[in-house]
Write a protein that holds these residues in place. Structure first.
Motif, PDB file in Angstrom:
ATOM      1  N   ALA A   1       9.506   9.421   3.626  1.00  0.00           N
ATOM      2  CA  ALA A   1       9.288   9.057   5.035  1.00  0.00           C
ATOM      3  C   ALA A   1       7.804   9.145   5.384  1.00  0.00           C
ATOM      4  O   ALA A   1       7.242   8.222   5.987  1.00  0.00           O
ATOM      5  CB  ALA A   1      10.100   9.982   5.943  1.00  0.00           C
ATOM      6  N   TYR A   2       7.153  10.228   4.990  1.00  0.00           N
ATOM      7  CA  TYR A   2       5.722  10.391   5.265  1.00  0.00           C
ATOM      8  C   TYR A   2       4.909   9.278   4.612  1.00  0.00           C
ATOM      9  O   TYR A   2       3.907   8.815   5.165  1.00  0.00           O
ATOM     10  CB  TYR A   2       5.230  11.742   4.752  1.00  0.00           C
ATOM     11  CG  TYR A   2       5.711  12.923   5.553  1.00  0.00           C
ATOM     12  CD1 TYR A   2       5.607  12.945   6.944  1.00  0.00           C
ATOM     13  CD2 TYR A   2       6.265  14.040   4.918  1.00  0.00           C
ATOM     14  CE1 TYR A   2       6.046  14.032   7.678  1.00  0.00           C
ATOM     15  CE2 TYR A   2       6.706  15.137   5.642  1.00  0.00           C
ATOM     16  CZ  TYR A   2       6.597  15.129   7.029  1.00  0.00           C
ATOM     17  OH  TYR A   2       7.032  16.203   7.751  1.00  0.00           O
ATOM     18  N   SER A   3       5.334   8.828   3.437  1.00  0.00           N
ATOM     19  CA  SER A   3       4.587   7.801   2.701  1.00  0.00           C
ATOM     20  C   SER A   3       4.619   6.437   3.383  1.00  0.00           C
ATOM     21  O   SER A   3       3.824   5.558   3.051  1.00  0.00           O
ATOM     22  CB  SER A   3       5.136   7.677   1.271  1.00  0.00           C
ATOM     23  OG  SER A   3       4.963   8.894   0.563  1.00  0.00           O
ATOM     24  N   TYR A   4       5.554   6.244   4.318  1.00  0.00           N
ATOM     25  CA  TYR A   4       5.603   4.990   5.081  1.00  0.00           C
ATOM     26  C   TYR A   4       5.188   5.196   6.537  1.00  0.00           C
ATOM     27  O   TYR A   4       5.391   4.326   7.376  1.00  0.00           O
ATOM     28  CB  TYR A   4       7.015   4.389   5.008  1.00  0.00           C
ATOM     29  CG  TYR A   4       7.320   3.841   3.630  1.00  0.00           C
ATOM     30  CD1 TYR A   4       6.947   2.554   3.270  1.00  0.00           C
ATOM     31  CD2 TYR A   4       7.932   4.641   2.675  1.00  0.00           C
ATOM     32  CE1 TYR A   4       7.189   2.069   1.994  1.00  0.00           C
ATOM     33  CE2 TYR A   4       8.180   4.161   1.397  1.00  0.00           C
ATOM     34  CZ  TYR A   4       7.804   2.890   1.063  1.00  0.00           C
ATOM     35  OH  TYR A   4       8.034   2.414  -0.203  1.00  0.00           O
ATOM     36  N   GLY A   5       4.603   6.373   6.799  1.00  0.00           N
ATOM     37  CA  GLY A   5       4.074   6.629   8.137  1.00  0.00           C
ATOM     38  C   GLY A   5       5.070   7.200   9.114  1.00  0.00           C
ATOM     39  O   GLY A   5       4.787   7.295  10.315  1.00  0.00           O
TER      40      GLY A   5
ATOM     41  N   VAL B   1       0.844  -1.206   0.000  1.00  0.00           N
ATOM     42  CA  VAL B   1       0.000   0.000   0.000  1.00  0.00           C
ATOM     43  C   VAL B   1       0.872   1.246   0.000  1.00  0.00           C
ATOM     44  O   VAL B   1       0.636   2.201  -0.760  1.00  0.00           O
ATOM     45  CB  VAL B   1      -0.936  -0.007   1.225  1.00  0.00           C
ATOM     46  CG1 VAL B   1      -1.674   1.326   1.341  1.00  0.00           C
ATOM     47  CG2 VAL B   1      -1.936  -1.153   1.116  1.00  0.00           C
ATOM     48  N   CYS B   2       1.900   1.253   0.847  1.00  0.00           N
ATOM     49  CA  CYS B   2       2.792   2.412   0.927  1.00  0.00           C
ATOM     50  C   CYS B   2       3.611   2.560  -0.348  1.00  0.00           C
ATOM     51  O   CYS B   2       3.812   3.685  -0.843  1.00  0.00           O
ATOM     52  CB  CYS B   2       3.723   2.277   2.128  1.00  0.00           C
ATOM     53  SG  CYS B   2       2.868   2.209   3.713  1.00  0.00           S
ATOM     54  N   ASP B   3       4.073   1.442  -0.880  1.00  0.00           N
ATOM     55  CA  ASP B   3       4.866   1.499  -2.108  1.00  0.00           C
ATOM     56  C   ASP B   3       4.070   2.127  -3.252  1.00  0.00           C
ATOM     57  O   ASP B   3       4.625   2.849  -4.092  1.00  0.00           O
ATOM     58  CB  ASP B   3       5.325   0.096  -2.517  1.00  0.00           C
ATOM     59  CG  ASP B   3       6.463  -0.420  -1.648  1.00  0.00           C
ATOM     60  OD1 ASP B   3       7.005   0.367  -0.840  1.00  0.00           O
ATOM     61  OD2 ASP B   3       6.799  -1.614  -1.766  1.00  0.00           O
ATOM     62  N   ARG B   4       2.781   1.836  -3.282  1.00  0.00           N
ATOM     63  CA  ARG B   4       1.953   2.370  -4.365  1.00  0.00           C
ATOM     64  C   ARG B   4       1.824   3.890  -4.306  1.00  0.00           C
ATOM     65  O   ARG B   4       1.524   4.530  -5.312  1.00  0.00           O
ATOM     66  CB  ARG B   4       0.568   1.725  -4.310  1.00  0.00           C
ATOM     67  CG  ARG B   4       0.541   0.307  -4.871  1.00  0.00           C
ATOM     68  CD  ARG B   4      -0.824  -0.330  -4.701  1.00  0.00           C
ATOM     69  NE  ARG B   4      -0.902  -1.629  -5.371  1.00  0.00           N
ATOM     70  CZ  ARG B   4      -1.898  -2.482  -5.216  1.00  0.00           C
ATOM     71  NH1 ARG B   4      -2.918  -2.171  -4.414  1.00  0.00           N
ATOM     72  NH2 ARG B   4      -1.897  -3.639  -5.859  1.00  0.00           N
TER      73      ARG B   4
END
Length: 323
Positions: free
Chosen positions: A179-183, A122-125
């Protein structure tokens, strides 16, 4: 782990093993981070006003002073690019942008930190084609600054000052968005430590192109207005002599390559040097930041130990700071 996460974890371990064998990622900074940290750190701290007027104004003045109208587009393009960097930096450093993207993809989240509860896929997308995008951006930015370096009035100082700041601001911003995209909160001290290593690495890489760009600009100036070749011209500007030989191979047998023909080619060399390096720098920042975040994500989610390349203490790193 899902099948997707298992495959990514395998690939990540292979990547960090290669890194560890040829001096791991933490050694990028080493003790040199303290020596150049002010430049790198200021880029991150000033991201709100990413490229200050103090950098842009000399370039604008150069554009107004140019007598050669053919060179003015290079200056105008550089200034326009700096304005775009400001806008991009603000967006990339805003976690709410990531939250909006996640919601558009169907995720019901209130905060970006909830992304750490999702599957890695989900994060990779959220970062589809991210590295390719920043390679292209680096080539565009580098090309514009390479062209600016050939301008007599603005020249190398203005181009390099703007170029270094732009790439460092973009490096900081790219790593923050990832960083934000992986929480992860890019403002957290642990994240900042890693981000500043990436920024420092981009600084060191850019420094290597100052000399070849300077030689290229000097050759361009020496050839301007010249009609005939001379031994001194060839000796003083080996780039011009090399281009003469290259064009000679491409010309019909027995013909001579004019100074004017070489003079037209020289500026493109500066553009290629700058575009190629900046593309590689920003592409690497995007790739390494994503691999780092993917690794932390999986380690924390499944209680796995960090790869050895990420556990080396910065204080143990050697003095040599070669990437």
């Amino acid at each position: 782990m899902s099948a997707y996460e298992e495959q990514v974890w395998k690939d990540l371990n292979e990547h960090w093993e290669r890194r560890n064998n040829r001096r791991g990622l933490p050694n990028w900074a080493s003790n040199a981070l303290g020596r150049t940290g002010e430049v790198a750190g200021n880029a991150g701290r000033r991201v709100k006003d990413a490229v200050p007027e103090g950098v842009k104004e000399p370039i604008r003045r150069a554009g107004g002073a140019l007598a050669d109208a053919a060179l003015r587009p290079a200056v105008a393009g550089a200034v326009a690019l700096l304005d775009l960097v400001n806008e991009a930096a603000l967006e990339l450093n805003d976690p709410k942008t990531v939250e909006k993207i996640a919601r558009k993809k169907g995720l019901d989240i209130d905060s970006f930190t909830e992304l750490r509860e999702q599957d890695l896929k989900v994060c990779d997308r959220l970062l589809a084609r991210n590295t390719m995008k920043w390679r292209a951006t680096g080539a565009l930015e580098g090309g514009a600054m390479g062209a600016l370096a050939m301008v007599p009035v603005a020249g190398i100082p203005a181009a390099m000052t703007a170029d270094i700041l732009v790439v460092q601001v973009l490096s900081t911003s790219i790593a923050s968005r990832i960083a934000y995209s992986y929480g992860y909160d890019a403002k957290d001290p642990d994240e900042q430590r890693f981000i500043q290593r990436l920024v420092h690495q981009s600084f060191m890489a850019q420094a290597t192109k100052a000399e070849p760009l300077n030689r290229t600009a000097q050759a361009a100036q020496a050839l301007k207005g010249r009609v005939n070749w001379s031994d001194k011209l060839r000796t003083d500007h080996k780039l011009a002599a090399a281009l003469e030989k290259l064009l000679q191979h491409l010309s019909p047998a027995g013909s001579k390559v004019s100074v004017k023909s070489v003079a037209k080619v020289v500026p493109f060399v500066g553009i290629v040097i700058s575009a190629g390096l900046n593309s590689a720098v920003l592409g690497r920042v995007a790739s390494e930041a994503q691999k780092y975040c993917q690794t932390r994500f999986l380690c924390e989610k499944y209680g796995l130990p960090l790869p050895a390349a990420l556990t080396v203490d910065q204080d143990d790193a050697p003095e040599d700071d070669t990437p």
